[in-house]
Design a protein around this motif. Structure first.
Motif, PDB file in Angstrom:
ATOM      1  N   ARG A 157       0.928  -1.421  -0.045  1.00  0.00           N
ATOM      2  CA  ARG A 157      -0.045  -0.095   0.329  1.00  0.00           C
ATOM      3  C   ARG A 157       0.817   0.852  -0.126  1.00  0.00           C
ATOM      4  O   ARG A 157       0.302   2.218  -0.444  1.00  0.00           O
ATOM      5  CB  ARG A 157      -0.848   0.246   1.232  1.00  0.00           C
ATOM      6  CG  ARG A 157      -1.616  -0.785   1.080  1.00  0.00           C
ATOM      7  CD  ARG A 157      -2.489  -1.607   2.210  1.00  0.00           C
ATOM      8  NE  ARG A 157      -3.320  -0.374   2.637  1.00  0.00           N
ATOM      9  CZ  ARG A 157      -3.498  -0.522   3.786  1.00  0.00           C
ATOM     10  NH1 ARG A 157      -4.024  -1.617   5.020  1.00  0.00           N
ATOM     11  NH2 ARG A 157      -4.027   0.848   4.624  1.00  0.00           N
ATOM     12  N   ILE A 158       1.626   1.191   0.775  1.00  0.00           N
ATOM     13  CA  ILE A 158       3.123   2.248   0.549  1.00  0.00           C
ATOM     14  C   ILE A 158       3.512   2.321  -0.703  1.00  0.00           C
ATOM     15  O   ILE A 158       3.883   3.968  -1.029  1.00  0.00           O
ATOM     16  CB  ILE A 158       4.011   2.018   1.823  1.00  0.00           C
ATOM     17  CG1 ILE A 158       2.860   2.239   3.282  1.00  0.00           C
ATOM     18  CG2 ILE A 158       5.054   3.362   2.369  1.00  0.00           C
ATOM     19  CD1 ILE A 158       2.086   3.590   3.252  1.00  0.00           C
ATOM     20  N   GLU A 159       3.848   1.400  -1.191  1.00  0.00           N
ATOM     21  CA  GLU A 159       4.627   1.743  -2.113  1.00  0.00           C
ATOM     22  C   GLU A 159       3.136   2.377  -3.620  1.00  0.00           C
ATOM     23  O   GLU A 159       4.299   2.759  -4.172  1.00  0.00           O
ATOM     24  CB  GLU A 159       4.969  -0.147  -3.094  1.00  0.00           C
ATOM     25  CG  GLU A 159       6.439  -0.204  -2.029  1.00  0.00           C
ATOM     26  CD  GLU A 159       6.892  -1.993  -2.747  1.00  0.00           C
ATOM     27  OE1 GLU A 159       6.080  -2.785  -3.538  1.00  0.00           O
ATOM     28  OE2 GLU A 159       6.951  -2.225  -2.009  1.00  0.00           O
ATOM     29  N   GLU A 160       2.300   2.335  -3.241  1.00  0.00           N
ATOM     30  CA  GLU A 160       1.832   2.127  -4.391  1.00  0.00           C
ATOM     31  C   GLU A 160       1.492   4.010  -4.271  1.00  0.00           C
ATOM     32  O   GLU A 160       1.467   4.383  -4.579  1.00  0.00           O
ATOM     33  CB  GLU A 160      -0.368   1.434  -3.735  1.00  0.00           C
ATOM     34  CG  GLU A 160      -0.654   2.611  -5.340  1.00  0.00           C
ATOM     35  CD  GLU A 160      -2.388   1.468  -5.219  1.00  0.00           C
ATOM     36  OE1 GLU A 160      -3.341   2.321  -5.573  1.00  0.00           O
ATOM     37  OE2 GLU A 160      -2.415  -0.116  -4.596  1.00  0.00           O
ATOM     38  N   LEU A 161       1.308   4.184  -3.086  1.00  0.00           N
ATOM     39  CA  LEU A 161       1.174   5.095  -2.669  1.00  0.00           C
ATOM     40  C   LEU A 161       2.395   6.257  -3.661  1.00  0.00           C
ATOM     41  O   LEU A 161       1.959   7.034  -3.552  1.00  0.00           O
ATOM     42  CB  LEU A 161       1.089   5.654  -0.983  1.00  0.00           C
ATOM     43  CG  LEU A 161      -0.042   5.791  -0.342  1.00  0.00           C
ATOM     44  CD1 LEU A 161       0.226   6.071   0.980  1.00  0.00           C
ATOM     45  CD2 LEU A 161      -1.218   6.187  -1.563  1.00  0.00           C
ATOM     46  N   MET A 162       3.746   5.996  -2.797  1.00  0.00           N
ATOM     47  CA  MET A 162       5.112   6.473  -3.602  1.00  0.00           C
ATOM     48  C   MET A 162       4.756   6.588  -5.393  1.00  0.00           C
ATOM     49  O   MET A 162       5.609   7.094  -5.364  1.00  0.00           O
ATOM     50  CB  MET A 162       6.203   5.422  -3.346  1.00  0.00           C
ATOM     51  CG  MET A 162       6.252   5.969  -1.691  1.00  0.00           C
ATOM     52  SD  MET A 162       7.725   4.187  -0.753  1.00  0.00           S
ATOM     53  CE  MET A 162       9.104   4.745  -1.710  1.00  0.00           C
ATOM     54  N   THR A 163       4.336   5.611  -5.817  1.00  0.00           N
ATOM     55  CA  THR A 163       4.483   5.339  -6.916  1.00  0.00           C
ATOM     56  C   THR A 163       3.606   6.437  -7.591  1.00  0.00           C
ATOM     57  O   THR A 163       3.505   7.304  -8.255  1.00  0.00           O
ATOM     58  CB  THR A 163       4.360   4.139  -8.404  1.00  0.00           C
ATOM     59  OG1 THR A 163       4.782   2.784  -7.096  1.00  0.00           O
ATOM     60  CG2 THR A 163       3.451   4.000  -9.210  1.00  0.00           C
ATOM     61  N   ARG A 164       2.439   6.858  -6.798  1.00  0.00           N
ATOM     62  CA  ARG A 164       1.669   7.804  -7.166  1.00  0.00           C
ATOM     63  C   ARG A 164       1.643   8.871  -6.801  1.00  0.00           C
ATOM     64  O   ARG A 164       1.331  10.033  -8.151  1.00  0.00           O
ATOM     65  CB  ARG A 164       0.148   7.583  -6.448  1.00  0.00           C
ATOM     66  CG  ARG A 164      -0.929   6.323  -6.833  1.00  0.00           C
ATOM     67  CD  ARG A 164      -2.633   6.076  -5.885  1.00  0.00           C
ATOM     68  NE  ARG A 164      -2.638   5.188  -6.685  1.00  0.00           N
ATOM     69  CZ  ARG A 164      -4.492   5.203  -6.288  1.00  0.00           C
ATOM     70  NH1 ARG A 164      -4.444   5.208  -5.241  1.00  0.00           N
ATOM     71  NH2 ARG A 164      -4.149   3.730  -6.273  1.00  0.00           N
ATOM     72  N   GLN A 165       2.855   8.951  -6.013  1.00  0.00           N
ATOM     73  CA  GLN A 165       3.044  10.606  -5.899  1.00  0.00           C
ATOM     74  C   GLN A 165       3.717  10.444  -6.276  1.00  0.00           C
ATOM     75  O   GLN A 165       4.090  11.903  -7.335  1.00  0.00           O
ATOM     76  CB  GLN A 165       3.545  10.963  -4.392  1.00  0.00           C
ATOM     77  CG  GLN A 165       4.461  12.090  -3.948  1.00  0.00           C
ATOM     78  CD  GLN A 165       2.806  13.292  -3.564  1.00  0.00           C
ATOM     79  OE1 GLN A 165       2.186  13.075  -3.576  1.00  0.00           O
ATOM     80  NE2 GLN A 165       3.262  14.644  -4.129  1.00  0.00           N
ATOM     81  N   GLY A 166       4.879  10.275  -6.803  1.00  0.00           N
ATOM     82  CA  GLY A 166       6.083  10.255  -7.574  1.00  0.00           C
ATOM     83  C   GLY A 166       4.972  10.569  -9.138  1.00  0.00           C
ATOM     84  O   GLY A 166       5.856  11.483 -10.445  1.00  0.00           O
ATOM     85  N   GLU A 167       4.089  10.080  -9.479  1.00  0.00           N
ATOM     86  CA  GLU A 167       3.830  10.052 -11.204  1.00  0.00           C
ATOM     87  C   GLU A 167       2.768  11.458 -11.300  1.00  0.00           C
ATOM     88  O   GLU A 167       2.979  12.034 -12.286  1.00  0.00           O
ATOM     89  CB  GLU A 167       2.631   9.215 -10.681  1.00  0.00           C
ATOM     90  CG  GLU A 167       3.079   7.686 -11.494  1.00  0.00           C
ATOM     91  CD  GLU A 167       1.998   6.573 -11.805  1.00  0.00           C
ATOM     92  OE1 GLU A 167       0.845   6.762 -11.598  1.00  0.00           O
ATOM     93  OE2 GLU A 167       2.659   5.377 -11.551  1.00  0.00           O
ATOM     94  N   LEU A 168       2.749  11.965 -10.158  1.00  0.00           N
ATOM     95  CA  LEU A 168       1.744  13.056 -10.299  1.00  0.00           C
ATOM     96  C   LEU A 168       3.138  14.107 -10.165  1.00  0.00           C
ATOM     97  O   LEU A 168       2.924  15.265 -10.930  1.00  0.00           O
ATOM     98  CB  LEU A 168       1.276  13.212  -8.460  1.00  0.00           C
ATOM     99  CG  LEU A 168       1.307  14.963  -7.607  1.00  0.00           C
ATOM    100  CD1 LEU A 168      -0.460  15.402  -9.359  1.00  0.00           C
ATOM    101  CD2 LEU A 168       0.433  15.009  -6.834  1.00  0.00           C
TER     102      LEU A 168
END
Length: 94
Positions: free
Chosen positions: A52-63
């Motif tokens: 779940r944290i990895e997914e948040l990091m990925t989304r934040q990086g995409e933003l």
């Protein structure tokens, strides 16, 4: 100056300023989340929270990447919209 009186150049510049501010906060959030991730990686995996944290990091990086791309596009548009320097009238003396 009210929004109704702003030129497209002014409006794009205002948007660009806001996006640059968002980019600044996005970068800080990515760095903070990454630091937390590194501190608690092992514990998060044990608690089955790592994905779940990895997914948040990925989304934040995409933003952050999307903000960078939009800022670049608007900076190019600002150059196109920038008013031409006022030319001296034919009867003026230099």
């Amino acid at each position: 100056m009210s929004a109704e009186n702003k030129t497209p150049f002014d409006q794009v510049n205002d948007t660009l300023t806001q996006l640059k501010e968002m980019r600044h906060y996005s970068k800080n959030n990515v760095e903070r989340l990454t630091a937390q991730w590194l501190l608690f990686d092992g514990e998060l995996k044990k608690l089955k929270q790592a994905e779940r944290i990895e997914e948040l990091m990925t989304r934040q990086g995409e933003l952050h990447d999307a903000l960078e791309a939009e800022i670049t596009a608007l900076e190019e548009l600002v150059v196109q919209l920038q008013p031409a320097p006022e030319e001296a009238s034919p009867g003026s003396v230099h």
